[in-house]
Design a protein around this motif. Structure first.
Motif, PDB file in Angstrom:
ATOM      1  N   SER A  57      17.522 -23.677  11.688  1.00 59.57           N
ATOM      2  CA  SER A  57      18.425 -22.798  12.423  1.00 59.57           C
ATOM      3  C   SER A  57      17.642 -21.562  12.862  1.00 59.57           C
ATOM      4  O   SER A  57      16.534 -21.312  12.396  1.00 59.57           O
ATOM      5  CB  SER A  57      19.627 -22.408  11.569  1.00 59.57           C
ATOM      6  OG  SER A  57      19.201 -21.730  10.407  1.00 59.57           O
ATOM      7  N   GLY A  58      18.254 -20.804  13.760  1.00 62.73           N
ATOM      8  CA  GLY A  58      17.574 -19.628  14.281  1.00 62.73           C
ATOM      9  C   GLY A  58      16.929 -19.952  15.619  1.00 62.73           C
ATOM     10  O   GLY A  58      17.503 -20.650  16.443  1.00 62.73           O
ATOM     11  N   ASN A  59      15.712 -19.464  15.808  1.00 61.54           N
ATOM     12  CA  ASN A  59      14.999 -19.671  17.068  1.00 61.54           C
ATOM     13  C   ASN A  59      14.314 -21.040  17.108  1.00 61.54           C
ATOM     14  O   ASN A  59      13.098 -21.149  17.276  1.00 61.54           O
ATOM     15  CB  ASN A  59      13.984 -18.551  17.273  1.00 61.54           C
ATOM     16  CG  ASN A  59      14.640 -17.200  17.446  1.00 61.54           C
ATOM     17  OD1 ASN A  59      15.744 -17.096  17.979  1.00 61.54           O
ATOM     18  ND2 ASN A  59      13.979 -16.156  16.984  1.00 61.54           N
ATOM     19  N   THR A  60      15.121 -22.065  17.017  1.00 59.77           N
ATOM     20  CA  THR A  60      14.566 -23.425  16.940  1.00 59.77           C
ATOM     21  C   THR A  60      13.898 -23.849  18.245  1.00 59.77           C
ATOM     22  O   THR A  60      13.070 -24.766  18.243  1.00 59.77           O
ATOM     23  CB  THR A  60      15.649 -24.436  16.564  1.00 59.77           C
ATOM     24  OG1 THR A  60      16.712 -24.353  17.527  1.00 59.77           O
ATOM     25  CG2 THR A  60      16.191 -24.154  15.175  1.00 59.77           C
ATOM     26  N   TYR A  75       6.771 -21.838   9.206  1.00 57.50           N
ATOM     27  CA  TYR A  75       7.986 -21.461   8.503  1.00 57.50           C
ATOM     28  C   TYR A  75       8.209 -22.492   7.407  1.00 57.50           C
ATOM     29  O   TYR A  75       8.041 -23.689   7.638  1.00 57.50           O
ATOM     30  CB  TYR A  75       9.184 -21.447   9.449  1.00 57.50           C
ATOM     31  CG  TYR A  75       9.045 -20.486  10.601  1.00 57.50           C
ATOM     32  CD1 TYR A  75       8.679 -20.928  11.865  1.00 57.50           C
ATOM     33  CD2 TYR A  75       9.300 -19.123  10.432  1.00 57.50           C
ATOM     34  CE1 TYR A  75       8.555 -20.053  12.931  1.00 57.50           C
ATOM     35  CE2 TYR A  75       9.179 -18.236  11.497  1.00 57.50           C
ATOM     36  CZ  TYR A  75       8.809 -18.701  12.741  1.00 57.50           C
ATOM     37  OH  TYR A  75       8.680 -17.839  13.789  1.00 57.50           O
ATOM     38  N   GLN A  91      12.730 -15.834  14.403  1.00 56.09           N
ATOM     39  CA  GLN A  91      12.713 -16.326  13.022  1.00 56.09           C
ATOM     40  C   GLN A  91      13.395 -17.682  12.950  1.00 56.09           C
ATOM     41  O   GLN A  91      14.326 -17.970  13.721  1.00 56.09           O
ATOM     42  CB  GLN A  91      13.437 -15.332  12.101  1.00 56.09           C
ATOM     43  CG  GLN A  91      13.282 -15.613  10.624  1.00 56.09           C
ATOM     44  CD  GLN A  91      11.854 -15.523  10.160  1.00 56.09           C
ATOM     45  OE1 GLN A  91      11.079 -16.476  10.277  1.00 56.09           O
ATOM     46  NE2 GLN A  91      11.478 -14.371   9.643  1.00 56.09           N
ATOM     47  N   VAL A  92      12.908 -18.516  12.046  1.00 54.64           N
ATOM     48  CA  VAL A  92      13.463 -19.857  11.835  1.00 54.64           C
ATOM     49  C   VAL A  92      13.795 -20.016  10.357  1.00 54.64           C
ATOM     50  O   VAL A  92      13.003 -19.636   9.490  1.00 54.64           O
ATOM     51  CB  VAL A  92      12.455 -20.940  12.268  1.00 54.64           C
ATOM     52  CG1 VAL A  92      12.967 -22.333  11.907  1.00 54.64           C
ATOM     53  CG2 VAL A  92      12.188 -20.850  13.774  1.00 54.64           C
ATOM     54  N   HIS A  93      14.947 -20.586  10.084  1.00 55.57           N
ATOM     55  CA  HIS A  93      15.392 -20.816   8.707  1.00 55.57           C
ATOM     56  C   HIS A  93      15.495 -22.315   8.473  1.00 55.57           C
ATOM     57  O   HIS A  93      16.085 -23.034   9.291  1.00 55.57           O
ATOM     58  CB  HIS A  93      16.745 -20.158   8.498  1.00 55.57           C
ATOM     59  CG  HIS A  93      17.232 -20.209   7.095  1.00 55.57           C
ATOM     60  ND1 HIS A  93      16.505 -19.743   6.018  1.00 55.57           N
ATOM     61  CD2 HIS A  93      18.389 -20.679   6.566  1.00 55.57           C
ATOM     62  CE1 HIS A  93      17.183 -19.925   4.901  1.00 55.57           C
ATOM     63  NE2 HIS A  93      18.337 -20.487   5.200  1.00 55.57           N
TER      64      HIS A  93
END
Length: 118
Positions: free
Chosen positions: A25-28, A107, A1-3
């Protein structure tokens, strides 16, 4: 997931400038491309500009020569420098990111409002 979190919107007079930022942020590490879309009231969301992880950029004709997209891979952040703003640039600006250049999976950030007064 990416935020994705956008910042930098606001109210500006025609001819002015604004700079938008989008922090991921997250799985960039999954991301291949990031960019900006915008949506004016009553209209569909449209592409503004994109930038790939290798730095290749793409712009909508309406913003070419006025907007500049850039990225900082170390900070997982993409920027949109908007110059010579016009009232028709008004709308919600949304950051987008995708693992694929074709953006089949996207995203989205929550958006930031840009209002250009005449």
């Amino acid at each position: 997931q990416v935020h994705l979190v956008e910042s930098g919107g606001g109210l500006v007079q025609a001819g002015g400038s604004l700079r938008l930022s989008c922090a991921a942020s997250g799985n960039t590490f999954l991301l291949n491309i990031m960019g900006w879309y915008r949506q004016a009231p009553g209209k569909e969301r449209e592409l503004v500009a994109t930038i790939t992880s290798s730095g290749r950029t793409n712009y909508a004709d309406a913003v070419k020569g006025r907007f500049i997209i850039s990225g900082d891979n170390a900070k997982n952040t993409v920027y949109l420098q908007m110059n010579s703003l016009k009232p028709e640039d008004t709308g919600g600006y949304y950051c987008a990111a995708s693992p694929t250049a074709s953006m089949t999976l996207v995203y989205w950030g929550q958006g930031t409002q840009v209002t250009v007064s005449s």
